[in-house]
Design a protein around this motif. Sequence first.
Motif, PDB file in Angstrom:
ATOM      1  N   VAL A   1     -18.117 130.214 131.858  1.00 55.42           N
ATOM      2  CA  VAL A   1     -18.999 130.007 133.012  1.00 55.42           C
ATOM      3  C   VAL A   1     -18.545 130.856 134.189  1.00 55.42           C
ATOM      4  N   GLY A   2     -17.240 130.887 134.442  1.00 54.04           N
ATOM      5  CA  GLY A   2     -16.729 131.651 135.564  1.00 54.04           C
ATOM      6  C   GLY A   2     -16.951 133.145 135.428  1.00 54.04           C
ATOM      7  N   THR A   3     -16.849 133.661 134.191  1.00 56.61           N
ATOM      8  CA  THR A   3     -17.076 135.094 133.976  1.00 56.61           C
ATOM      9  C   THR A   3     -18.528 135.453 134.232  1.00 56.61           C
ATOM     10  N   VAL A   4     -19.451 134.671 133.688  1.00 53.46           N
ATOM     11  CA  VAL A   4     -20.878 134.937 133.907  1.00 53.46           C
ATOM     12  C   VAL A   4     -21.214 134.850 135.396  1.00 53.46           C
ATOM     13  N   ALA A   5     -20.736 133.811 136.053  1.00 52.15           N
ATOM     14  CA  ALA A   5     -21.034 133.634 137.477  1.00 52.15           C
ATOM     15  C   ALA A   5     -20.380 134.729 138.322  1.00 52.15           C
ATOM     16  N   GLY A   6     -19.132 135.065 138.007  1.00 53.70           N
ATOM     17  CA  GLY A   6     -18.430 136.086 138.787  1.00 53.70           C
ATOM     18  C   GLY A   6     -19.054 137.466 138.641  1.00 53.70           C
ATOM     19  N   LEU A   7     -19.422 137.830 137.414  1.00 51.04           N
ATOM     20  CA  LEU A   7     -20.075 139.126 137.204  1.00 51.04           C
ATOM     21  C   LEU A   7     -21.442 139.172 137.871  1.00 51.04           C
TER      22      LEU A   7
ATOM     23  N   GLY B   1     -26.794 141.617 143.719  1.00 48.85           N
ATOM     24  CA  GLY B   1     -27.269 141.608 145.092  1.00 48.85           C
ATOM     25  C   GLY B   1     -26.644 140.535 145.967  1.00 48.85           C
ATOM     26  N   ARG B   2     -26.924 140.678 147.253  1.00 46.57           N
ATOM     27  CA  ARG B   2     -26.281 139.819 148.256  1.00 46.57           C
ATOM     28  C   ARG B   2     -26.723 138.361 148.128  1.00 46.57           C
TER      29      ARG B   2
ATOM     30  N   GLU C   1     -24.141 135.403 147.597  1.00 47.82           N
ATOM     31  CA  GLU C   1     -23.968 134.325 148.576  1.00 47.82           C
ATOM     32  C   GLU C   1     -24.204 132.953 147.941  1.00 47.82           C
ATOM     33  N   THR C   2     -25.223 132.863 147.092  1.00 45.27           N
ATOM     34  CA  THR C   2     -25.529 131.584 146.448  1.00 45.27           C
ATOM     35  C   THR C   2     -24.374 131.114 145.574  1.00 45.27           C
ATOM     36  N   ILE C   3     -23.862 132.026 144.733  1.00 46.90           N
ATOM     37  CA  ILE C   3     -22.773 131.667 143.828  1.00 46.90           C
ATOM     38  C   ILE C   3     -21.485 131.402 144.602  1.00 46.90           C
ATOM     39  N   SER C   4     -21.199 132.237 145.585  1.00 50.49           N
ATOM     40  CA  SER C   4     -19.953 132.076 146.344  1.00 50.49           C
ATOM     41  C   SER C   4     -19.939 130.775 147.140  1.00 50.49           C
TER      42      SER C   4
ATOM     43  N   SER D   1     -21.728 128.091 146.496  1.00 50.20           N
ATOM     44  CA  SER D   1     -21.668 126.983 145.537  1.00 50.20           C
ATOM     45  C   SER D   1     -20.236 126.758 145.064  1.00 50.20           C
ATOM     46  N   ALA D   2     -19.514 127.853 144.823  1.00 44.65           N
ATOM     47  CA  ALA D   2     -18.111 127.738 144.419  1.00 44.65           C
ATOM     48  C   ALA D   2     -17.275 127.106 145.524  1.00 44.65           C
ATOM     49  N   ASP D   3     -17.542 127.473 146.778  1.00 49.12           N
ATOM     50  CA  ASP D   3     -16.799 126.891 147.897  1.00 49.12           C
ATOM     51  C   ASP D   3     -17.041 125.385 147.993  1.00 49.12           C
ATOM     52  N   ILE D   4     -18.295 124.962 147.770  1.00 50.54           N
ATOM     53  CA  ILE D   4     -18.614 123.536 147.832  1.00 50.54           C
ATOM     54  C   ILE D   4     -17.887 122.788 146.728  1.00 50.54           C
ATOM     55  N   MET D   5     -17.881 123.342 145.521  1.00 50.67           N
ATOM     56  CA  MET D   5     -17.209 122.689 144.399  1.00 50.67           C
ATOM     57  C   MET D   5     -15.709 122.626 144.614  1.00 50.67           C
ATOM     58  N   LEU D   6     -15.146 123.666 145.240  1.00 50.90           N
ATOM     59  CA  LEU D   6     -13.710 123.677 145.500  1.00 50.90           C
ATOM     60  C   LEU D   6     -13.317 122.634 146.547  1.00 50.90           C
ATOM     61  N   SER D   7     -14.265 122.251 147.388  1.00 50.44           N
ATOM     62  CA  SER D   7     -13.960 121.266 148.426  1.00 50.44           C
ATOM     63  C   SER D   7     -13.863 119.848 147.872  1.00 50.44           C
ATOM     64  N   ILE D   8     -14.322 119.651 146.623  1.00 54.56           N
ATOM     65  CA  ILE D   8     -14.257 118.326 145.991  1.00 54.56           C
ATOM     66  C   ILE D   8     -13.001 118.263 145.140  1.00 54.56           C
TER      67      ILE D   8
END
Length: 292
Positions: free
Chosen positions: A104-110, A116-117, A121-124, A126-133
């Motif tokens: 999942v991380g490879t697909v999302a990171g690539l 595009g921006r 921004e959407t993926i980044s 979303s990752a920040d929100i998940m990291l906050s939990i």
Amino acid sequence: MTSLANTPAPAPARAGPRRLRRNLTLTIGIVITAAFIAIALASFLYLPHNPNVPRIPDRLLPAGSSGYLLGTDALGRDIFSQLMVGARTSLLVGAGAALISLLVGTVAGLSAAAFGRLTDETISRSADIMLSIPGMVTALVLAATIGSGALTTILALSAFFTPSFTRVIRSAALSVMEEDFVIAARLYGRPTWFILLRHVLPNVAGVMIVQFTLYFAAGILTEAGLSYLGVGVTRPSISWGMMLNEAQQQVGISSPLAMWPGLAIVMVVLGLNLLGDGLRDVLDPKLARRSS
């Protein structure tokens, strides 16, 4: 005249057999990891005793007792058999969580690096929100909704590890996307998916492998903590963290009950971390060129 876009992307420098042999860290990591994997696989074929069957007359036997290599617990269950079954459970949970995070991380990171921006921004974010939990909170919620167990632990760890994995792969992919061979492929009109598969993915594979081993180790350690708290693996399944939970009542009476699973956790996590460090030294192109 051959186009630059048709020129194969420069492959990362490869370490020769001599350099692999000289990498003591990698060698030790492979030996320790392979030993625990062998123990886990052997548990499917042979166990000295049933690890869930109590034998009250044999309770709290010391290590080296007849028929019990590492002794027995408070209910007379064989410690060595429990460690063997715990090895396959802990390795399965750690590997499962690391593998899901890898995919999942490879697909999302690539995707974040290439599409595009808005996608980035959407993926980044979303990752920040998940990291906050906190991962512990995720595990508790899943345990309350679908019950505790190996699957619950794998899902909780995957949700906790994937955002970090995504950010690492995104960073590595962005660096590769700025290389001349990727720019040339774009000018030649290659589609984005082709650039990702042909040029970017092979050049971040080393990062992926190293991160997998590190998250593998983190998964085993976190699973042990969750099982120790009672929200991870429970009987009839067995894990090293669960063995620590059961052994805490006997600390001071029979301390080796906690020592054996604790030592197993320390050794396998050490082996995987050494393996990750060794692979990083071998797969890093800069280190490879410097060594050569």
